[in-house]
Design a protein around this motif. Structure first.
Motif, PDB file in Angstrom:
ATOM      1  N   LYS A  30     -11.553  -7.535  45.670  1.00  0.00           N
ATOM      2  CA  LYS A  30     -12.305  -7.863  46.886  1.00  0.00           C
ATOM      3  C   LYS A  30     -11.925  -6.950  48.036  1.00  0.00           C
ATOM      4  CE  LYS A  30     -15.508 -10.798  48.183  1.00  0.00           C
ATOM      5  NZ  LYS A  30     -16.769 -10.940  47.446  1.00  0.00           N
ATOM      6  N   ARG A  31     -10.649  -6.587  48.116  1.00  0.00           N
ATOM      7  CA  ARG A  31     -10.206  -5.692  49.182  1.00  0.00           C
ATOM      8  C   ARG A  31     -10.796  -4.293  48.996  1.00  0.00           C
ATOM      9  NH1 ARG A  31      -4.881  -6.293  48.488  1.00  0.00           N
ATOM     10  NH2 ARG A  31      -4.758  -4.463  47.114  1.00  0.00           N
ATOM     11  N   SER A  32     -10.870  -3.839  47.751  1.00  0.00           N
ATOM     12  CA  SER A  32     -11.379  -2.494  47.472  1.00  0.00           C
ATOM     13  C   SER A  32     -12.901  -2.417  47.518  1.00  0.00           C
ATOM     14  CB  SER A  32     -10.899  -2.037  46.084  1.00  0.00           C
ATOM     15  OG  SER A  32      -9.494  -2.004  46.004  1.00  0.00           O
ATOM     16  N   PHE A  33     -13.559  -3.506  47.085  1.00  0.00           N
ATOM     17  CA  PHE A  33     -15.024  -3.500  46.988  1.00  0.00           C
ATOM     18  C   PHE A  33     -15.576  -4.811  47.549  1.00  0.00           C
ATOM     19  CE2 PHE A  33     -13.282  -1.079  43.382  1.00  0.00           C
ATOM     20  CZ  PHE A  33     -13.759   0.190  43.710  1.00  0.00           C
ATOM     21  N   PRO A  34     -15.589  -4.949  48.858  1.00  0.00           N
ATOM     22  CA  PRO A  34     -16.025  -6.227  49.455  1.00  0.00           C
ATOM     23  C   PRO A  34     -17.478  -6.580  49.167  1.00  0.00           C
ATOM     24  CG  PRO A  34     -15.674  -4.530  51.137  1.00  0.00           C
ATOM     25  CD  PRO A  34     -15.129  -3.986  49.866  1.00  0.00           C
ATOM     26  N   HIS A  35     -18.271  -5.604  48.713  1.00  0.00           N
ATOM     27  CA  HIS A  35     -19.680  -5.900  48.414  1.00  0.00           C
ATOM     28  C   HIS A  35     -19.843  -6.711  47.120  1.00  0.00           C
ATOM     29  CE1 HIS A  35     -19.022  -2.445  45.727  1.00  0.00           C
ATOM     30  NE2 HIS A  35     -20.048  -2.916  45.029  1.00  0.00           N
ATOM     31  N   ILE A  36     -18.821  -6.720  46.266  1.00  0.00           N
ATOM     32  CA  ILE A  36     -18.940  -7.388  44.967  1.00  0.00           C
ATOM     33  C   ILE A  36     -18.937  -8.904  45.136  1.00  0.00           C
ATOM     34  CG2 ILE A  36     -17.658  -7.890  42.831  1.00  0.00           C
ATOM     35  CD1 ILE A  36     -16.860  -4.980  42.692  1.00  0.00           C
ATOM     36  N   VAL A  37     -19.851  -9.553  44.445  1.00  0.00           N
ATOM     37  CA  VAL A  37     -19.799 -11.016  44.313  1.00  0.00           C
ATOM     38  C   VAL A  37     -18.816 -11.295  43.181  1.00  0.00           C
ATOM     39  CG1 VAL A  37     -21.068 -13.110  43.753  1.00  0.00           C
ATOM     40  CG2 VAL A  37     -22.154 -11.313  45.131  1.00  0.00           C
ATOM     41  N   LEU A  38     -17.686 -11.888  43.544  1.00  0.00           N
ATOM     42  CA  LEU A  38     -16.594 -12.062  42.588  1.00  0.00           C
ATOM     43  C   LEU A  38     -16.450 -13.538  42.231  1.00  0.00           C
ATOM     44  CD1 LEU A  38     -14.300 -10.669  41.030  1.00  0.00           C
ATOM     45  CD2 LEU A  38     -12.825 -11.058  43.028  1.00  0.00           C
ATOM     46  N   ASP A  39     -16.606 -13.855  40.950  1.00  0.00           N
ATOM     47  CA  ASP A  39     -16.499 -15.222  40.454  1.00  0.00           C
ATOM     48  C   ASP A  39     -15.316 -15.342  39.496  1.00  0.00           C
ATOM     49  OD1 ASP A  39     -18.845 -15.518  41.868  1.00  0.00           O
ATOM     50  OD2 ASP A  39     -20.141 -15.595  40.093  1.00  0.00           O
ATOM     51  N   TRP A  40     -14.903 -16.577  39.225  1.00  0.00           N
ATOM     52  CA  TRP A  40     -13.765 -16.845  38.327  1.00  0.00           C
ATOM     53  C   TRP A  40     -14.097 -18.107  37.542  1.00  0.00           C
ATOM     54  CZ3 TRP A  40      -8.361 -15.013  39.922  1.00  0.00           C
ATOM     55  CH2 TRP A  40      -7.397 -15.338  38.961  1.00  0.00           C
ATOM     56  N   ILE A  41     -13.756 -18.114  36.245  1.00  0.00           N
ATOM     57  CA  ILE A  41     -13.878 -19.321  35.428  1.00  0.00           C
ATOM     58  C   ILE A  41     -12.476 -19.744  34.995  1.00  0.00           C
ATOM     59  CG2 ILE A  41     -14.358 -17.989  33.321  1.00  0.00           C
ATOM     60  CD1 ILE A  41     -16.134 -20.373  32.437  1.00  0.00           C
ATOM     61  N   VAL A  42     -12.174 -21.045  35.129  1.00  0.00           N
ATOM     62  CA  VAL A  42     -10.821 -21.564  34.926  1.00  0.00           C
ATOM     63  C   VAL A  42     -10.905 -22.996  34.411  1.00  0.00           C
ATOM     64  CG1 VAL A  42     -10.628 -22.485  37.274  1.00  0.00           C
ATOM     65  CG2 VAL A  42      -8.540 -21.778  36.063  1.00  0.00           C
ATOM     66  N   GLU A  43      -9.869 -23.446  33.730  1.00  0.00           N
ATOM     67  CA  GLU A  43      -9.800 -24.840  33.309  1.00  0.00           C
ATOM     68  C   GLU A  43      -9.326 -25.719  34.455  1.00  0.00           C
ATOM     69  OE1 GLU A  43      -8.846 -23.957  28.574  1.00  0.00           O
ATOM     70  OE2 GLU A  43      -7.245 -24.689  29.904  1.00  0.00           O
ATOM     71  N   ASP A  44      -9.705 -26.992  34.393  1.00  0.00           N
ATOM     72  CA  ASP A  44      -9.450 -27.894  35.514  1.00  0.00           C
ATOM     73  C   ASP A  44      -7.974 -28.075  35.842  1.00  0.00           C
ATOM     74  OD1 ASP A  44      -8.947 -29.275  33.151  1.00  0.00           O
ATOM     75  OD2 ASP A  44     -10.306 -30.941  33.584  1.00  0.00           O
ATOM     76  N   MET A  45      -7.077 -27.977  34.858  1.00  0.00           N
ATOM     77  CA  MET A  45      -5.668 -28.220  35.100  1.00  0.00           C
ATOM     78  C   MET A  45      -5.027 -27.166  35.997  1.00  0.00           C
ATOM     79  SD  MET A  45      -4.534 -29.586  31.309  1.00  0.00           S
ATOM     80  CE  MET A  45      -2.875 -30.025  31.807  1.00  0.00           C
ATOM     81  N   SER A  46      -5.644 -25.990  36.083  1.00  0.00           N
ATOM     82  CA  SER A  46      -5.111 -24.904  36.917  1.00  0.00           C
ATOM     83  C   SER A  46      -6.003 -24.574  38.102  1.00  0.00           C
ATOM     84  CB  SER A  46      -4.932 -23.638  36.062  1.00  0.00           C
ATOM     85  OG  SER A  46      -4.113 -23.880  34.945  1.00  0.00           O
ATOM     86  N   ALA A  47      -7.134 -25.256  38.227  1.00  0.00           N
ATOM     87  CA  ALA A  47      -8.161 -24.875  39.197  1.00  0.00           C
ATOM     88  C   ALA A  47      -7.686 -24.960  40.646  1.00  0.00           C
ATOM     89  CB  ALA A  47      -9.402 -25.743  39.008  1.00  0.00           C
ATOM     90  N   ASP A  48      -6.776 -25.884  40.952  1.00  0.00           N
ATOM     91  CA  ASP A  48      -6.345 -26.065  42.337  1.00  0.00           C
ATOM     92  C   ASP A  48      -5.773 -24.777  42.927  1.00  0.00           C
ATOM     93  OD1 ASP A  48      -6.214 -27.713  44.551  1.00  0.00           O
ATOM     94  OD2 ASP A  48      -4.188 -28.420  44.123  1.00  0.00           O
TER      95      ASP A  48
END
Length: 338
Positions: A30-48
């Motif tokens: 995000k710092r290098s390419f702020p134009h990118i829409v950056l998403d993440w997929i994670v399991e609920d136990m670590s999502a916080d």
């Protein structure tokens, strides 16, 4: 390559410490390419650990707690397919797999990304589903190995940043909890738990260490942990001679992060709280064996990790106490330079 991307998905599902290790990847992209829409997929136990991350645009949470008991049911597969369709609708230009396991690779493929890259440790056949980014010789710690991927793809990875956001509400709740359990001055937090039994230093030694810190150093001590650590906390209480204070099973992950942030020092084994400590700028003394802290210890705090390849039973209370004394003395001299 990232410069040409419009939308990117990070796939890192678990566990808590591993997700923390991967956080700098989101910051670098995000710092290098702020134009990118950056998403993440994670399991609920670590999502916080990812909620309110300012580097992410969207967070997709897999309900592992719900799915695990009925992983082969039609309803589970239907829900998984619904999430996959949502991901495919985003038309990702690139997916980055930082898990290296088949359970993550299926989402890397399932999201429909045009290009797929994984970090150097691809297992369980995932190497056949994406391009592997070689580890640089100097990338020993897993944080640096993860960062090899965005570096290879054109991002600037320095400085290494852990974008954990602790909300005012979580801060207030954690501070109130500390007051409720009797914390009224400088304290050391201790986590006697770990994901596997062989990663745990004996709980009676944690109790003895706690007593020595209170008796010889004049600091309060606090035992921390998750919902699965209640029995372990009761055992620690039984071995304690000084006052027993605990927030075990009373905090969310973000509230635990605040408790550790408030600590003068955090003491633990090879567990998620070690990595949370480094991420929030808290000093940590960690106990490792047979896992290697060079690769998976608290990032930037290798000199404060005790390592016994033959196992944690080889580590004596006296050795840990001496390192705790030294660590606290260093923190007292330079609070900002943990």
């Amino acid at each position: 390559m990232l410069a040409e991307c419009r939308r990117v998905l990070i796939v890192k599902l678990s566990s808590i410490g591993d997700v923390v290790h991967a956080l700098p990847v989101s910051a670098a992209i995000k710092r290098s390419f702020p134009h990118i829409v950056l998403d993440w997929i994670v399991e609920d136990m670590s999502a916080d650990m990812l909620i309110d991350n300012p580097c992410l645009d969207n967070l997709y949470i897999l309900p592992r707690r719900k799915w695990k008991p009925k992983r082969y049911s039609i309803s589970t597969w239907r829900e998984g397919w619904t999430i996959a369709k949502q991901l495919r609708a985003n038309r990702y230009d690139l997916a980055i797999d930082l898990q290296g396991l088949l359970k993550a690779a299926v989402w890397t493929v399932g999201c429909g990304a045009k290009r797929r890259y994984g970090y150097n440790r691809l297992r369980e056949g995932s190497r056949f589903l994406m391009k592997r980014v070689e580890r640089r010789p100097e990338s020993v710690h897993v944080v640096d190995q993860y960062l090899d991927v965005p570096r290879f793809l054109g991002a600037t990875v320095d400085p290494v940043e852990f974008p954990i956001q602790i909300s005012p509400d979580d801060t207030a709740k954690a501070d109130a909890l500390l007051a409720n359990v009797g914390i009224d001055r400088e304290f050391v937090s201790l986590n006697p738990s770990a994901g596997r039994e062989w990663k745990r230093w004996p709980v009676e030694r944690f109790a003895e260490l706690s007593d020595r810190i209170e008796r010889d150093l004049g600091l309060q001590t606090l035992f921390v942990g998750g919902p699965g650590d209640v029995e372990l906390g009761e055992r620690a209480k039984g071995f304690k001679k000084e006052a027993f204070r605990s927030t075990i099973a009373q905090t969310t992950l973000k509230q635990l992060a605040r408790v550790i942030q408030r600590s003068a020092l955090h003491v633990c084994g090879d567990t998620g709280s070690a990595h949370i400590a480094s991420a929030v700028g808290a000093a940590c003394v960690s106990l490792f064996g047979p896992t290697d802290p060079d690769r998976t210890g608290p990032y930037g705090q290798r000199e404060w990790a005790i390592y016994r390849p033959d196992g944690l039973s080889e580590i004596a209370v006296d050795e840990v106490f001496k390192l705790v004394e030294l660590r606290l003395a260093k923190v007292a001299k330079d609070p900002a330079g943990y």
